[in-house]
Design an enzyme around this catalytic site. Structure first.
Site, PDB file in Angstrom:
ATOM      1  N   ASP A   1      -3.202   2.735  -3.458  1.00 32.14           N
ATOM      2  CA  ASP A   1      -2.994   2.079  -2.239  1.00 32.14           C
ATOM      3  C   ASP A   1      -1.923   0.476  -2.261  1.00 32.14           C
ATOM      4  OD1 ASP A   1      -3.756   1.224   0.839  1.00 32.14           O
ATOM      5  OD2 ASP A   1      -4.156  -0.272  -0.295  1.00 32.14           O
TER       6      ASP A   1
ATOM      7  N   GLU B   1       1.034   6.626   0.118  1.00 33.76           N
ATOM      8  CA  GLU B   1       0.945   6.803   1.393  1.00 33.76           C
ATOM      9  C   GLU B   1       2.697   6.928   1.893  1.00 33.76           C
ATOM     10  OE1 GLU B   1      -2.500   5.180   4.510  1.00 33.76           O
ATOM     11  OE2 GLU B   1      -1.575   3.682   3.339  1.00 33.76           O
TER      12      GLU B   1
ATOM     13  N   ASP C   1      -8.698  -3.004  -0.109  1.00 30.30           N
ATOM     14  CA  ASP C   1      -7.559  -1.608  -0.397  1.00 30.30           C
ATOM     15  C   ASP C   1      -7.981  -0.268  -1.591  1.00 30.30           C
ATOM     16  OD1 ASP C   1      -6.191  -2.879   0.756  1.00 30.30           O
ATOM     17  OD2 ASP C   1      -5.816  -4.911  -0.820  1.00 30.30           O
TER      18      ASP C   1
END
Length: 439
Positions: A197, A284, A366
């Site tokens: 992340d 991501e 996170d």
């Protein structure tokens, strides 16, 4: 580990150490490229206004020959490739613009005129690289600041692009070479698959199934922000067009170059350490351009280099035998509970702890996103449910298995205490040296 030789194109950048005469010729080369590009753009615009069509590349090149003979004989002092390649770049810019209008390619704006001192570059061909020198056409034998052997240079040179940055000259060689590409590594341990992340307060939160590691950011731009503002004020006070203004602008450019080098070094170390040690890397798909529109976050997002990190992970994972999995942009990694899978729609960005009302999970935001990204990657490669030996420990189990501190008085186990309180403890830990040495 098995590997296979592939013919790839790779760039090698060397810093030049030119003498004063060569500096003048290098400056003339990038100036000629800018002049021909702007001339070709102006000619295309005039032709379109008169006849309603754009000049083709062959027509522009023919007019360039007439321009050299009549108005610009000084262009003969430089390599002919510079002007021709400038027109090729202009033609490609027009093609990308019209394809974007038709919806056949990425968004691209109308070609703009080049400014002096902004992205100065020129492309050359037929160069000869030696151990400590490089021969550039119409420029001569230019000394390099590092040797060819130090860079382990191998391959056939396709083209060379000279660039000026902060009054330093560089040459980037586009090389066709054979490189041993490693086959994808098999997933043998649960730590071989990591969910990452990316963020602003921390550079990355990495979860590998057994624990979470935090990579602290470099913040190269923010640490030098006070110095940059001081240089901006000094530049604003200088008389326009004076030598003092040029000196102040050069000091500013040198600091910007230093910040860029610090950021690139940090990102290369992080991406290389992940690509060389992990089998599957899950990140991501972030809309960085859209995130930079926020006035409060634009500086921090630019300083983090999120898009550059993903670009480096993409090609390094192919080189070193790892696999990069990109989660969809709308995958709710931060809003999904990693314990029960319930999606919490109302979760503000300012809330840094994820609290699940369904199962009672309380976890760093996170870390929760990194766990969800890792599971997304496992599902993407077909490893869910996990086979024996790869089963992921829950945060409660990790806390229970951890040895107690010598001075800690604990009447019950970590699992019993968490069950009694209806919560799960975070396993996130931070280390000061999370980045390995760059290759």
């Amino acid at each position: 580990m098995c590997s296979e030789a592939h013919v790839i194109r790779q760039a090698f950048r060397f810093e030049l150490d030119p003498n004063q005469e060569q500096r003048v010729r290098l400056a003339k080369s990038v100036g000629a490229r800018r002049y021909v590009y702007n001339w070709g753009l102006a000619e295309s615009q005039r032709t379109y206004e008169r006849f309603g069509k754009r000049l083709r590349l062959s027509e522009l090149k023919a007019r360039l020959v007439d321009l050299k003979k009549s108005e610009c004989p000084w262009l003969y002092e430089l390599s002919a490739h510079i002007g021709q390649q400038a027109l090729v770049d202009l033609d490609n810019a027009f093609d990308q613009f019209f394809k974007a209008l038709k919806g056949e390619g990425p968004k691209s704006g109308y070609p703009r005129f080049k400014r002096k001192g902004v992205h100065d570059s020129a492309r050359l061909y037929e160069v000869d690289l030696r151990e400590r020198h490089i021969r550039l056409p119409k420029i001569g034998l230019v000394r390099l600041k590092e040797t060819r052997s130090d860079r382990a240079f191998q391959g056939r040179i396709l083209s060379a692009t000279i660039r000026r940055r902060a009054d330093r000259w560089f040459v980037s060689l586009a090389v066709e070479r054979k490189r041993e590409i490693l086959f994808p590594r098999p997933v043998e341990r649960q730590s071989d698959v990591v969910g990452i992340d990316l963020g602003l307060k921390v550079a990355a939160v990495i979860h590998d199934g057994s624990g979470t590691r935090v990579v602290e950011p470099r913040r190269a731009l923010r640490k030098n922000l006070a110095k940059l503002r001081q240089l901006d004020r000094q530049l604003a006070r200088k008389q326009k067009g004076s030598r003092n203004q040029a000196k102040a602008r050069l000091r500013q450019a040198r600091l910007h170059y230093k910040i860029s080098c610090q950021r690139q070094d940090f990102l290369h170390q992080l991406s290389s350490s992940l690509a060389k040690t992990k089998s599957v890397i899950v990140v991501e798909d972030l809309h960085v351009r859209g995130m930079q529109r926020s006035k409060r976050l634009a500086l921090s997002i630019s300083d983090a280099g999120l898009g550059e990190l993903r670009r480096q992970l993409a090609y390094k994972s192919d080189w070193y035998g790892s696999r990069l999995v990109i989660a969809d942009r709308f995958f709710a990694s931060s809003k999904t509970c990693s314990g029960c899978g319930v999606i919490k729609e109302s979760l503000r960005l300012s809330k840094r702890v994820f609290d699940c009302d369904a199962c009672g999970l309380s976890l760093d935001r996170d870390e929760n996103a990194a766990i969800n990204l890792r599971r997304f990657g496992l599902d993407e490669i077909g490893l869910l449910p996990l086979p024996e030996g790869l089963r992921e420990e829950t945060p409660v189990e990790t806390k229970a298995l951890a040895p107690p501190a010598p001075d800690e008085v604990k009447p019950s186990s970590g699992k019993q205490e968490a069950t009694a309180n209806g919560t799960r403890r975070s396993t996130r830990r931070s280390t000061s040296k999370d980045v390995l040495v760059r290759s």
